[in-house]
Design a protein around this motif. Structure first.
Motif, short mmCIF file in Angstrom:
data_model
loop_
_atom_site.label_atom_id
_atom_site.label_comp_id
_atom_site.label_asym_id
_atom_site.label_seq_id
_atom_site.Cartn_x
_atom_site.Cartn_y
_atom_site.Cartn_z
N THR A 92 0.83 -1.20 0.00
CA THR A 92 0.00 0.00 0.00
C THR A 92 0.87 1.25 0.00
OG1 THR A 92 -1.83 -1.09 1.14
CG2 THR A 92 -1.70 1.32 1.32
N ALA A 93 0.62 2.12 -0.98
CA ALA A 93 1.42 3.33 -1.14
C ALA A 93 0.87 4.14 -2.31
CB ALA A 93 2.89 2.98 -1.41
N VAL A 94 1.39 5.34 -2.46
CA VAL A 94 1.18 6.09 -3.69
C VAL A 94 2.30 5.70 -4.64
CG1 VAL A 94 1.02 8.36 -4.77
CG2 VAL A 94 0.07 7.99 -2.48
N TYR A 95 1.93 5.31 -5.83
CA TYR A 95 2.90 4.87 -6.84
C TYR A 95 3.08 5.96 -7.89
CZ TYR A 95 3.04 0.16 -4.96
OH TYR A 95 3.25 -0.92 -4.14
N TYR A 96 4.34 6.23 -8.19
CA TYR A 96 4.69 7.27 -9.16
C TYR A 96 5.51 6.66 -10.29
CZ TYR A 96 3.79 10.45 -5.22
OH TYR A 96 3.23 11.14 -4.17
N CYS A 97 5.29 7.16 -11.49
CA CYS A 97 6.20 6.83 -12.58
C CYS A 97 7.10 8.05 -12.83
CB CYS A 97 5.45 6.43 -13.84
SG CYS A 97 4.44 7.72 -14.55
N ALA A 98 8.25 7.78 -13.41
CA ALA A 98 9.22 8.84 -13.65
C ALA A 98 10.13 8.45 -14.80
CB ALA A 98 10.03 9.11 -12.39
N ALA A 99 10.82 9.44 -15.35
CA ALA A 99 11.73 9.21 -16.47
C ALA A 99 13.01 10.00 -16.26
CB ALA A 99 11.08 9.60 -17.79
N MET A 100 14.10 9.45 -16.80
CA MET A 100 15.39 10.12 -16.72
C MET A 100 16.24 9.77 -17.94
SD MET A 100 17.67 7.76 -14.09
CE MET A 100 19.19 8.48 -14.69
N LEU A 101 17.14 10.66 -18.28
CA LEU A 101 18.18 10.32 -19.25
C LEU A 101 19.27 9.58 -18.50
CD1 LEU A 101 18.32 13.62 -21.31
CD2 LEU A 101 17.45 11.41 -22.08
N GLY A 102 19.80 8.55 -19.11
CA GLY A 102 20.77 7.72 -18.41
C GLY A 102 20.08 6.51 -17.84
N TYR A 103 20.54 6.03 -16.70
CA TYR A 103 19.95 4.82 -16.12
C TYR A 103 20.25 4.76 -14.63
CZ TYR A 103 18.62 -0.11 -15.70
OH TYR A 103 18.01 -1.29 -15.35
N GLY A 104 19.25 4.37 -13.89
CA GLY A 104 19.40 4.23 -12.45
C GLY A 104 18.04 4.00 -11.85
N CYS A 105 18.02 3.79 -10.55
CA CYS A 105 16.73 3.54 -9.90
C CYS A 105 16.63 4.25 -8.55
CB CYS A 105 16.48 2.04 -9.77
SG CYS A 105 14.71 1.59 -9.81
N TYR A 106 17.25 5.41 -8.48
CA TYR A 106 17.14 6.22 -7.29
C TYR A 106 16.29 7.45 -7.60
CZ TYR A 106 20.88 3.30 -5.53
OH TYR A 106 21.62 2.22 -5.14
N PRO A 107 15.34 7.78 -6.74
CA PRO A 107 14.42 8.88 -7.06
C PRO A 107 15.12 10.19 -7.41
CG PRO A 107 13.65 7.67 -5.14
CD PRO A 107 15.01 7.13 -5.46
N TYR A 112 11.46 13.72 -14.63
CA TYR A 112 10.04 13.91 -14.93
C TYR A 112 9.23 12.93 -14.11
CZ TYR A 112 12.13 16.23 -18.94
OH TYR A 112 12.89 17.04 -19.74
N TRP A 113 8.16 13.45 -13.50
CA TRP A 113 7.36 12.66 -12.58
C TRP A 113 5.88 12.75 -12.90
CZ3 TRP A 113 9.19 9.56 -8.65
CH2 TRP A 113 10.56 9.66 -8.38
N GLY A 114 5.18 11.63 -12.68
CA GLY A 114 3.73 11.65 -12.73
C GLY A 114 3.16 12.16 -11.42
N GLN A 115 1.84 12.28 -11.37
CA GLN A 115 1.18 12.85 -10.21
C GLN A 115 0.95 11.83 -9.10
OE1 GLN A 115 -0.34 11.81 -12.89
NE2 GLN A 115 -2.24 10.79 -12.28
N GLY A 116 1.14 10.56 -9.42
CA GLY A 116 0.96 9.50 -8.44
C GLY A 116 -0.44 8.90 -8.49
N THR A 117 -0.50 7.62 -8.17
CA THR A 117 -1.78 6.92 -8.10
C THR A 117 -1.78 6.05 -6.85
OG1 THR A 117 -3.34 5.50 -9.32
CG2 THR A 117 -1.01 4.99 -9.56
N GLN A 118 -2.89 6.08 -6.12
CA GLN A 118 -2.97 5.37 -4.85
C GLN A 118 -3.25 3.90 -5.08
OE1 GLN A 118 -2.65 6.56 -1.49
NE2 GLN A 118 -2.69 4.36 -1.06
N VAL A 119 -2.47 3.05 -4.43
CA VAL A 119 -2.73 1.61 -4.41
C VAL A 119 -2.94 1.21 -2.96
CG1 VAL A 119 -1.72 -0.67 -4.78
CG2 VAL A 119 -1.41 1.14 -6.50
N THR A 120 -4.09 0.63 -2.68
CA THR A 120 -4.41 0.18 -1.33
C THR A 120 -4.72 -1.31 -1.37
OG1 THR A 120 -5.33 2.35 -0.78
CG2 THR A 120 -5.91 0.51 0.66
N VAL A 121 -3.99 -2.06 -0.56
CA VAL A 121 -4.20 -3.50 -0.49
C VAL A 121 -4.77 -3.81 0.89
CG1 VAL A 121 -3.16 -5.78 -0.73
CG2 VAL A 121 -2.20 -3.81 -1.98
N SER A 122 -6.02 -4.21 0.89
CA SER A 122 -6.71 -4.43 2.16
C SER A 122 -7.89 -5.34 1.94
CB SER A 122 -7.18 -3.09 2.74
OG SER A 122 -7.93 -3.30 3.92
#
Length: 123
Positions: A92-107, A112-122
């Motif tokens: 459960t969290a807000v999930y965001y997509c993002a893009a970068m030139l290059g490569y990595g997985c650190y925020p 560039y970022w999306g606005q986020g979408t809520q995922v709730t597991v319950s």
């Protein structure tokens, strides 16, 4: 104008599945690495899965999503996806997509970022 539009979040029971989509506009996603990040209440934003611009590689940043989550991209549609299976309450969290030139997985690497979408597991 650079923009990401996310969709697919919602409420799901434990063990269920969701597919998140992130459609980019205003730039060509082909040349960018893309990633999915999440932020739970009271926690820092963390990388979940990232994929290189070529689509040939993916990075599992958070060990506990291995085997459950899959990232993919459709450059023709300028869209990135996150398939989430066997969901758990701790996902459960807000999930965001993002893009970068290059490569990595650190925020902090991502431009560039999306606005986020809520995922709730319950139940």
């Amino acid at each position: 104008q650079v923009q990401f539009v996310e969709s697919g979040g919602g409420l799901v029971q434990p063990g269920g599945s969701l597919r998140l989509s992130c459609a980019a506009s205003g730039f060509t996603l082909d040349y960018y690495a893309a990633g999915w990040f999440r932020q739970a209440p009271g926690k820092e934003r963390e990388g979940v899965l990232c994929i290189s611009s070529s689509g040939g590689g993916s990075t599992y940043y958070v060990d506990y999503v291995k085997g459950r989550f899959t990232i993919s991209r459709d450059n023709a549609k300028n869209t990135v996806y996150l398939q989430m299976n066997s969901l758990k309450p701790e996902d459960t969290a807000v999930y965001y997509c993002a893009a970068m030139l290059g490569y990595g997985c650190y925020p902090n690497l991502y431009d560039y970022w999306g606005q986020g979408t809520q995922v709730t597991v319950s139940s």
